[in-house]
Scaffold this active site. Sequence first.
Site, PDB file in Angstrom:
ATOM      1  N   GLU A  12      -4.970   4.407   4.445  1.00  0.00           N
ATOM      2  CA  GLU A  12      -4.547   3.154   5.066  1.00  0.00           C
ATOM      3  C   GLU A  12      -4.067   2.270   3.927  1.00  0.00           C
ATOM      4  OE1 GLU A  12      -4.013  -0.259   5.961  1.00  0.00           O
ATOM      5  OE2 GLU A  12      -6.165  -0.569   6.235  1.00  0.00           O
ATOM      6  N   CYS A  46      -4.114  -6.548   5.154  1.00  0.00           N
ATOM      7  CA  CYS A  46      -3.072  -5.525   5.235  1.00  0.00           C
ATOM      8  C   CYS A  46      -2.116  -5.772   6.391  1.00  0.00           C
ATOM      9  CB  CYS A  46      -3.701  -4.135   5.354  1.00  0.00           C
ATOM     10  SG  CYS A  46      -4.796  -3.928   6.787  1.00  0.00           S
TER      11      CYS A  46
END
Length: 475
Positions: free
Chosen positions: A246, A280
């Site tokens: 990720e 993120c």
Amino acid sequence: MAVLSAQQQSAAEYSLERVSPVDGRVVSRETAYDRDHCLGLTAQAAAAFPQWSGLRATERAAFLVTAARELETRRDDFLASMADEIGAPAEWALQNLHFAAEILRETATYAQEVEQVEPLPERRGLDSRAVRMPCGVCLCISPWNAPLVLGARAIAMPLLCGNTVLLKGSEFAPRTFRMFGEVLEAAGLPEGVARVILTRAEDSEEVVEALIASPVVRRVNFTGSTRVGRRVAELSAKHLKRSLLELGGQSAMLVLGDADIDLAAAAALEGAYTNQGQVCMSTERLIVADDLADALIVRIEEGRRKLKFGDPREAATQVGPVISIDAAERLTGLISDALSKGAELVGGGKARDAFLEPTLLDRVEPDMRVYREEVFGPILAVTRVANDLEAITVANDSEYGLACAVFSANEERAGIVAEQLHSGICHINRCTIDDTPHAPFGGVKSSGYGRFGGRWAIHEFTELRWLTRARKPGV
């Protein structure tokens, strides 16, 4: 046990200091370990695997629920640590704690699904089925920006599936990760099942290379930058280890010509400036229909000016410092580059030490660094477009593909646009920042591969086996 006792500590120890981005003080001094010590912990995790994997999934789930409860009992300690180490405002730190506990509890609800057996079509005289089995030791590498959420997410499903874990925490939040290890210890996890390890920055690459190469490590999950993620992917591929990555994001929010301006402005403010833009999923690019842009920018600027900017240890603060002075200098470089190439500074942009004002830029174009690079800071860059097709083209003109959002009063129109966006996550008329333990979370392109969350994470942290059994004659 999740952390080392004094009797277990070897000579291979180093002091790991963390200087606060808030005031430059040393706020943490923790013990870090070298490669050989970490490999020793890997061996202990491997030794703990048979007993742990032999438990029923429901028994393992009970430990996760207990860990969630223990985490919440240390609320004040974690809030203070995250303010000191990473400059997290209280609201963000509190969200982190509560959502980390939710991840642990909700992951535990998948216990029956972990043990689910799938019968396969019958063959003459043969029973056939597909089952999922634990893998072994899982190496989990988590960053600093949401240490509790990302630490809990990294280990929860691997543990439920019957793996043992090594969680490598960030050197930017060593006290926070050490305390998370204490939470796991207090939850009563058996010896060696879950370890939190810390290393110095200069030792991290050597340690990670050695751990991925270890024959007992069977899975790797990494949350962090795309640059480091590529290296983790290379090492995992070299040793034929499956990895879940990720990585970076550059989330775009598309505001179509018929969008609700108030709704879009509120979402842009939340998406761009939560945790100083260091998420993120942060909204970094605002792609706006030209005929709506002026009014929307006015509304966002009104909200930006009202944000409480300052010391994260003060309860009212909404935007604190970025992670370091170096990060602030990089961000001011992005602003300067954009302004030198024709962008307009609507508001903010001033920096002092690690503090950068929430910044709003207009008329950002493809030749500017802020258009191309992951910002990871409190900068919202507006690009104006003529129509939906141009909005889609601009949104997809990025190497990243984690999250995005589309705003329109017409849900069908928004859905048509959303279907054409290259991202792992897309929201309609909602902020780009969102998460739930039950959704498949992950990105495409340079934002990584694999999925955390829900039943999809079970596939990441188990081995799929085909089992057959010959029936007795006449049965």
